[in-house]
Write a protein that holds these residues in place. Structure first.
Motif, PDB file in Angstrom:
ATOM      1  N   GLY A  81     -34.202  42.924 -27.836  1.00  0.00           N
ATOM      2  CA  GLY A  81     -34.542  42.539 -29.180  1.00  0.00           C
ATOM      3  C   GLY A  81     -34.077  41.064 -29.622  1.00  0.00           C
ATOM      4  O   GLY A  81     -34.055  40.486 -30.523  1.00  0.00           O
ATOM      5  N   TYR A  82     -33.868  40.202 -28.282  1.00  0.00           N
ATOM      6  CA  TYR A  82     -33.551  38.697 -28.682  1.00  0.00           C
ATOM      7  C   TYR A  82     -35.034  37.986 -28.451  1.00  0.00           C
ATOM      8  O   TYR A  82     -35.958  38.482 -27.586  1.00  0.00           O
ATOM      9  N   ASP A  83     -35.125  36.793 -29.060  1.00  0.00           N
ATOM     10  CA  ASP A  83     -36.351  35.618 -28.998  1.00  0.00           C
ATOM     11  C   ASP A  83     -35.775  34.958 -27.941  1.00  0.00           C
ATOM     12  O   ASP A  83     -34.768  34.343 -28.089  1.00  0.00           O
ATOM     13  N   ILE A  84     -36.376  34.773 -26.735  1.00  0.00           N
ATOM     14  CA  ILE A  84     -35.932  34.353 -25.724  1.00  0.00           C
ATOM     15  C   ILE A  84     -36.678  33.019 -25.412  1.00  0.00           C
ATOM     16  O   ILE A  84     -37.759  32.795 -25.760  1.00  0.00           O
ATOM     17  N   SER A  85     -35.947  31.708 -25.092  1.00  0.00           N
ATOM     18  CA  SER A  85     -36.461  30.547 -24.705  1.00  0.00           C
ATOM     19  C   SER A  85     -35.661  30.254 -23.374  1.00  0.00           C
ATOM     20  O   SER A  85     -34.710  30.674 -23.071  1.00  0.00           O
ATOM     21  N   GLU A  86     -36.413  29.316 -22.574  1.00  0.00           N
ATOM     22  CA  GLU A  86     -35.888  29.423 -21.108  1.00  0.00           C
ATOM     23  C   GLU A  86     -35.754  27.839 -20.921  1.00  0.00           C
ATOM     24  O   GLU A  86     -36.665  27.217 -21.466  1.00  0.00           O
ATOM     25  N   ALA A  87     -34.854  27.532 -20.077  1.00  0.00           N
ATOM     26  CA  ALA A  87     -34.936  25.992 -19.693  1.00  0.00           C
ATOM     27  C   ALA A  87     -34.489  25.995 -18.251  1.00  0.00           C
ATOM     28  O   ALA A  87     -33.671  26.790 -17.761  1.00  0.00           O
TER      29      ALA A  87
END
Length: 123
Positions: free
Chosen positions: A27-33
């Motif tokens: 249920g997390y809204d994920i962004s990546e780097a």
């Protein structure tokens, strides 16, 4: 209740992909780097609720320090990701401002445990 935002900062595409898959199912809204600079820019644009920062990432400690220095940066729960429970690495992470540690390689079980624990603490 808005979704919790989580940033995964890790140079490995595989690690980010695995993390994204498991945590978005939680249920997390994920962004990546893929590097510390991209992670910092992402945090400046929109501060996440949680971060996973790989200790092997170039500039990982500076990244944590810089996020902590931001307005509201203290509210981010930062997981410092280490390959082994190496005290020296963990102390450096703690000193930079890490909230908690994750051991690599992580899997569904370890991530679920870490994040359900931190959800409970936040409530």
């Amino acid at each position: 209740m808005s979704m919790k935002r989580l940033l995964i900062a890790d140079s490995s595409d595989i690690v980010r992909k695995v993390g994204r898959k498991i945590l978005s199912e939680l249920g997390y809204d994920i962004s990546e780097a893929a590097d510390a600079r991209a992670a910092l820019v992402s945090c400046e644009t929109s501060l996440p609720n949680f971060m996973i920062v790989d200790s092997g990432l170039d500039g990982a400690l500076d990244l944590i320090t810089n996020v902590r220095a931001m307005p509201d940066g203290k509210t981010v729960r930062i997981f410092y990701c280490v390959i082994e429970a190496d005290l020296k690495t963990m102390m450096l992470g703690k000193r930079a401002g890490a909230s908690d540690f994750l051991l690599k390689p992580f899997d569904r079980k370890t991530l679920t445990a870490a994040f359900s624990k931190s959800e409970g603490a936040a409530a």
